[in-house]
Design an enzyme around this catalytic site. Sequence first.
Site, short mmCIF file in Angstrom:
data_model
loop_
_atom_site.label_atom_id
_atom_site.label_comp_id
_atom_site.label_asym_id
_atom_site.label_seq_id
_atom_site.Cartn_x
_atom_site.Cartn_y
_atom_site.Cartn_z
N THR A 51 -80.45 60.96 -19.72
CA THR A 51 -79.86 61.44 -18.45
C THR A 51 -78.35 61.22 -18.41
O THR A 51 -77.57 62.15 -18.17
CB THR A 51 -80.50 60.67 -17.27
OG1 THR A 51 -81.91 60.82 -17.37
CG2 THR A 51 -80.03 61.20 -15.95
N VAL A 52 -77.91 59.99 -18.68
CA VAL A 52 -76.48 59.68 -18.54
C VAL A 52 -75.65 60.31 -19.66
O VAL A 52 -74.60 60.91 -19.40
CB VAL A 52 -76.28 58.14 -18.48
CG1 VAL A 52 -74.80 57.79 -18.44
CG2 VAL A 52 -76.99 57.57 -17.25
N LYS A 70 -76.40 48.09 -18.73
CA LYS A 70 -76.33 46.81 -18.01
C LYS A 70 -77.12 45.70 -18.68
O LYS A 70 -76.74 44.54 -18.60
CB LYS A 70 -76.75 46.98 -16.55
CG LYS A 70 -78.09 47.68 -16.33
CD LYS A 70 -77.88 49.08 -15.84
CE LYS A 70 -79.14 49.90 -16.05
NZ LYS A 70 -79.41 50.83 -15.01
N GLY A 97 -74.09 52.64 -10.18
CA GLY A 97 -73.92 54.08 -10.45
C GLY A 97 -72.54 54.61 -10.12
O GLY A 97 -71.55 54.20 -10.72
N GLU A 146 -85.31 53.64 -14.49
CA GLU A 146 -85.14 53.25 -15.89
C GLU A 146 -86.27 53.85 -16.72
O GLU A 146 -87.32 54.22 -16.19
CB GLU A 146 -85.19 51.72 -16.02
CG GLU A 146 -84.06 51.01 -15.34
CD GLU A 146 -82.70 51.45 -15.87
OE1 GLU A 146 -82.41 51.21 -17.04
OE2 GLU A 146 -81.94 52.05 -15.10
N LYS A 154 -77.28 43.61 -13.11
CA LYS A 154 -76.03 44.10 -12.48
C LYS A 154 -75.33 42.96 -11.75
O LYS A 154 -74.10 42.84 -11.79
CB LYS A 154 -76.35 45.25 -11.53
CG LYS A 154 -76.82 46.51 -12.26
CD LYS A 154 -77.47 47.47 -11.29
CE LYS A 154 -77.84 48.79 -11.96
NZ LYS A 154 -78.73 49.61 -11.13
N GLY A 183 -78.44 58.18 -10.97
CA GLY A 183 -78.45 59.64 -11.14
C GLY A 183 -77.47 60.08 -12.20
O GLY A 183 -76.49 59.39 -12.48
#
Length: 328
Positions: free
Chosen positions: A13-14, A104, A133, A189, A204, A302
Amino acid sequence: MAVIKAAILGFGTVGQGIYHILNEKREELRQKLGVELEVAKIVVRDTSRERVAGTQHLLTDNIDDVFAEPGLQVVFEAIVNEEPAYSYLKRAIENRCHVITANKVMFAKRGMELQELAKTNGVFVGYEATVAGGVPIIKTMKNILLVNDVSRIQGILNGTTNYMLTKMRQENLRYDEALAEAQNLGYAEADPFNDVSGQDAFKKLMILSDLAFDEQPDWSEVEVVGIDTLTEEDLAAAKEQGLRYRHVAEVEKDASGKIIARVAPLLVNAEHPLYPIDDVFNAVAMETNYIGTLTVTGPGAGMYPTASVMVEDYAEIIGKRAGFTVTI
Ligand code: HSE
């Protein structure tokens, strides 16, 4: 015009979000930064699946191909888990590449070490995407720390669970239905246990602890309670009383200088600052000595929010390297 070569490690996704933004913003970034960015390699586990049209020729499953690329200067990393991400980034830094990470799990454990290594190698580490995010919490806190001390941080650091709690309250979704929606939207995740158990928020929080206090609490002393401990009855009872569950992560330095942290669901009323934070939003409140309490909020997960802050890190690093601040 000078060309900056970059690699993307991990194309989920990222990673895909980074690629899309770099393409969509190519011309603007070129004008603002005065350099052309070229994605030269994309590292994936399975090169037979193209994922994004037109990227097949960039895919490799061999990290050596990345470091063999002449003139590589930037590595974007969006892999899950500590390894091989840490080893890849260490190698990238030793090869004098700037690194920008969203990882992270790896950064909570190895972030300080990578930043030290980057200093000695004269390169930068961007890690805005590791926490909250699209919320610019890292750069905001770095700025605040130039003048202020931060004594306490409290926030919602996981988008998936905040989304789930919201949907269960507003639409009476069941836990598994709400989780499935969060997965479909690309918030969760790869293993959503990390979200619902509080482990993601914990990692985080440790990154924020490093930044604010230059140290972390002993991990074994931190109580981490997930939303998987809440029942649908708990949520219904809260709603009945006009209260809301928030999954809250907090860390503070006590009077003796000890760092104390906790991650757990918290029942809040309408007066509490986290009460209105719904959906995939995260919020982080920082208590400081000069400003007082400052809260930043925005989408916490997202594809685009997370990838956006990574490309912002890239713009900032290229600006620093060239000795200017990037402005619009
Ligand atoms: N799974 C994470 C979340 C992704 O829901 O917050 C962003 O770190």
